[in-house]
Design an enzyme around this catalytic site. Structure first.
Site, PDB file in Angstrom:
ATOM      1  N   ASN A 194     -87.336 -17.413 -35.839  1.00 18.01           N
ATOM      2  CA  ASN A 194     -88.158 -16.246 -36.135  1.00 18.01           C
ATOM      3  C   ASN A 194     -88.801 -15.742 -34.827  1.00 18.01           C
ATOM      4  O   ASN A 194     -89.639 -16.415 -34.232  1.00 18.01           O
ATOM      5  CB  ASN A 194     -89.233 -16.689 -37.151  1.00 18.01           C
ATOM      6  CG  ASN A 194     -90.231 -15.603 -37.465  1.00 18.01           C
ATOM      7  OD1 ASN A 194     -90.565 -14.769 -36.629  1.00 18.01           O
ATOM      8  ND2 ASN A 194     -90.739 -15.638 -38.686  1.00 18.01           N
ATOM      9  N   GLY A 227     -90.966 -13.463 -34.080  1.00 15.51           N
ATOM     10  CA  GLY A 227     -92.417 -13.275 -34.091  1.00 15.51           C
ATOM     11  C   GLY A 227     -93.133 -14.589 -33.835  1.00 15.51           C
ATOM     12  O   GLY A 227     -94.040 -14.675 -33.007  1.00 15.51           O
ATOM     13  N   ASP A 285     -94.687 -24.583 -39.944  1.00 15.11           N
ATOM     14  CA  ASP A 285     -94.362 -24.203 -41.319  1.00 15.11           C
ATOM     15  C   ASP A 285     -95.664 -23.751 -41.974  1.00 15.11           C
ATOM     16  O   ASP A 285     -96.690 -24.419 -41.831  1.00 15.11           O
ATOM     17  CB  ASP A 285     -93.748 -25.369 -42.100  1.00 15.11           C
ATOM     18  CG  ASP A 285     -92.988 -24.848 -43.312  1.00 15.11           C
ATOM     19  OD1 ASP A 285     -91.938 -24.197 -43.120  1.00 15.11           O
ATOM     20  OD2 ASP A 285     -93.449 -25.063 -44.448  1.00 15.11           O
ATOM     21  N   ASP A 337    -100.752 -10.810 -45.433  1.00 15.42           N
ATOM     22  CA  ASP A 337    -102.036 -10.400 -44.846  1.00 15.42           C
ATOM     23  C   ASP A 337    -102.752  -9.282 -45.614  1.00 15.42           C
ATOM     24  O   ASP A 337    -103.981  -9.320 -45.721  1.00 15.42           O
ATOM     25  CB  ASP A 337    -101.846  -9.967 -43.384  1.00 15.42           C
ATOM     26  CG  ASP A 337    -101.746 -11.159 -42.448  1.00 15.42           C
ATOM     27  OD1 ASP A 337    -102.117 -12.272 -42.862  1.00 15.42           O
ATOM     28  OD2 ASP A 337    -101.294 -10.964 -41.313  1.00 15.42           O
ATOM     29  N   HIS A 397    -105.280 -19.918 -39.725  1.00 16.49           N
ATOM     30  CA  HIS A 397    -104.747 -21.254 -39.999  1.00 16.49           C
ATOM     31  C   HIS A 397    -103.914 -21.745 -38.819  1.00 16.49           C
ATOM     32  O   HIS A 397    -103.974 -22.900 -38.432  1.00 16.49           O
ATOM     33  CB  HIS A 397    -103.915 -21.220 -41.282  1.00 16.49           C
ATOM     34  CG  HIS A 397    -102.956 -20.064 -41.362  1.00 16.49           C
ATOM     35  ND1 HIS A 397    -103.329 -18.758 -41.105  1.00 16.49           N
ATOM     36  CD2 HIS A 397    -101.622 -20.011 -41.635  1.00 16.49           C
ATOM     37  CE1 HIS A 397    -102.283 -17.960 -41.239  1.00 16.49           C
ATOM     38  NE2 HIS A 397    -101.240 -18.696 -41.553  1.00 16.49           N
TER      39      HIS A 397
HETATM   40  P1  IMP Z   1     -91.957 -20.252 -43.003  1.00 17.36           P
HETATM   41  O1  IMP Z   1     -91.264 -19.469 -41.920  1.00 17.36           O
HETATM   42  O2  IMP Z   1     -91.046 -20.980 -43.923  1.00 17.36           O
HETATM   43  O3  IMP Z   1     -93.027 -21.136 -42.444  1.00 17.36           O
HETATM   44  O4  IMP Z   1     -92.641 -19.145 -43.915  1.00 17.36           O
HETATM   45  C1  IMP Z   1     -93.953 -18.748 -43.729  1.00 17.36           C
HETATM   46  C2  IMP Z   1     -94.268 -17.589 -44.681  1.00 17.36           C
HETATM   47  O5  IMP Z   1     -95.631 -17.720 -45.069  1.00 17.36           O
HETATM   48  C3  IMP Z   1     -94.161 -16.263 -43.978  1.00 17.36           C
HETATM   49  O6  IMP Z   1     -92.951 -15.650 -44.235  1.00 17.36           O
HETATM   50  C4  IMP Z   1     -95.323 -15.471 -44.575  1.00 17.36           C
HETATM   51  O7  IMP Z   1     -94.914 -14.877 -45.757  1.00 17.36           O
HETATM   52  C5  IMP Z   1     -96.326 -16.499 -44.977  1.00 17.36           C
HETATM   53  N1  IMP Z   1     -97.345 -16.590 -43.920  1.00 17.36           N
HETATM   54  C6  IMP Z   1     -97.525 -17.590 -43.035  1.00 17.36           C
HETATM   55  N2  IMP Z   1     -98.528 -17.315 -42.196  1.00 17.36           N
HETATM   56  C7  IMP Z   1     -98.988 -16.086 -42.558  1.00 17.36           C
HETATM   57  C8  IMP Z   1    -100.018 -15.254 -42.026  1.00 17.36           C
HETATM   58  O8  IMP Z   1    -100.706 -15.540 -41.036  1.00 17.36           O
HETATM   59  N3  IMP Z   1    -100.178 -14.085 -42.661  1.00 17.36           N
HETATM   60  C9  IMP Z   1     -99.450 -13.690 -43.734  1.00 17.36           C
HETATM   61  N4  IMP Z   1     -98.471 -14.416 -44.240  1.00 17.36           N
HETATM   62  C10 IMP Z   1     -98.234 -15.623 -43.656  1.00 17.36           C
END
Ligand code: IMP
Length: 200
Positions: free
Chosen positions: A16, A18, A75, A159, A184
């Site tokens: 990812n 970002g 994660d 958000d 977080h």
């Molecule tokens: P991961 O890439 O499997 O860890 O997915 C994390 C998901 O959690 C992201 O796609 C977001 O939808 C949500 N998420 C995590 N951190 C944030 C944040 O700071 N703001 C809004 N959504 C978040």
């Protein structure tokens, strides 16, 4: 005591862009050169853990073993109290294959219905793994509540429906620097830096 990171190069175990950019920026003051799992062409492991930390460990360990370098994985997700912690580790999946977070946010609000308790939190797990299998994991949480309709266009993911405790604005209405100072992810990073990095 946690194992210290004393190398100069670290793999960010994410595809990812970002996340890779954000983690790279956070590590820059520590003189750490970062390269992403995506840039190295590493395969994406199946995230079948049942906790944020379990999934961060799967990603970090896979990248460390495959690259021969220490690797850091993140994660994260949104946990809504009245929904028993959902969407939780499935936060990304609720947005579907097109990654439509408007849909995911509407699903959260729809499931919440008329519930009085709108309490929610974001959680971030960070794992630093070494090629020998050693791992150090840290977690950060930010508490607040769900609001509807969506407000703001600055952040990402959930958000626009999350108002942190002590504020009137959603994360998506805040300046990024304000969110990053209290998020977080920032809290988990502070724990990681305190335990594993040389701050001089
Ligand atoms: P991961 O890439 O499997 O860890 O997915 C994390 C998901 O959690 C992201 O796609 C977001 O939808 C949500 N998420 C995590 N951190 C944030 C944040 O700071 N703001 C809004 N959504 C978040």
């Amino acid at each position: 005591m946690a194992r210290h990171f004393d190398g100069s190069k670290l793999v960010i175990a994410s595809h990812n862009k970002g996340k890779v950019r954000e983690i790279g920026d956070l590590l820059e003051p520590f003189g750490v050169e970062t390269v992403s799992a995506g840039d190295l062409g590493l395969p994406e492991p199946v995230e079948d853990g049942l906790t944020f930390i379990a999934n961060a460990e799967i990603k970090a360990l896979a990248a460390a073993k495959a690259s021969g370098l220490p690797a850091l994985a993140d994660d994260s997700g949104l946990e809504v109290k009245a929904l028993g912690g959902e969407p939780g580790i499935y936060s990304a999946r609720w947005a579907g294959p097109t990654k439509d977070f408007t849909l995911a946010m509407a699903a959260v609000v729809d499931k919440l219905g008329e519930a009085d308790d709108k309490a929610a939190n974001f959680t971030c797990a960070l794992t630093l793994a070494w090629p020998d299998g050693h791992m150090e994991s840290f977690e950060g949480k930010v508490f607040g509540e769900i609001t509807w309709p969506m407000r703001g266009n600055k952040g990402f993911g959930y958000d626009p429906i999350f108002v942190p405790e002590g504020f009137d604005t959603t994360f998506a209405e805040m300046e990024p620097a304000a969110k990053h100072a209290m998020s977080h992810r920032a809290i988990a990073f502070k724990h990681l830096i305190d335990a594993c990095f040389d701050k001089n």
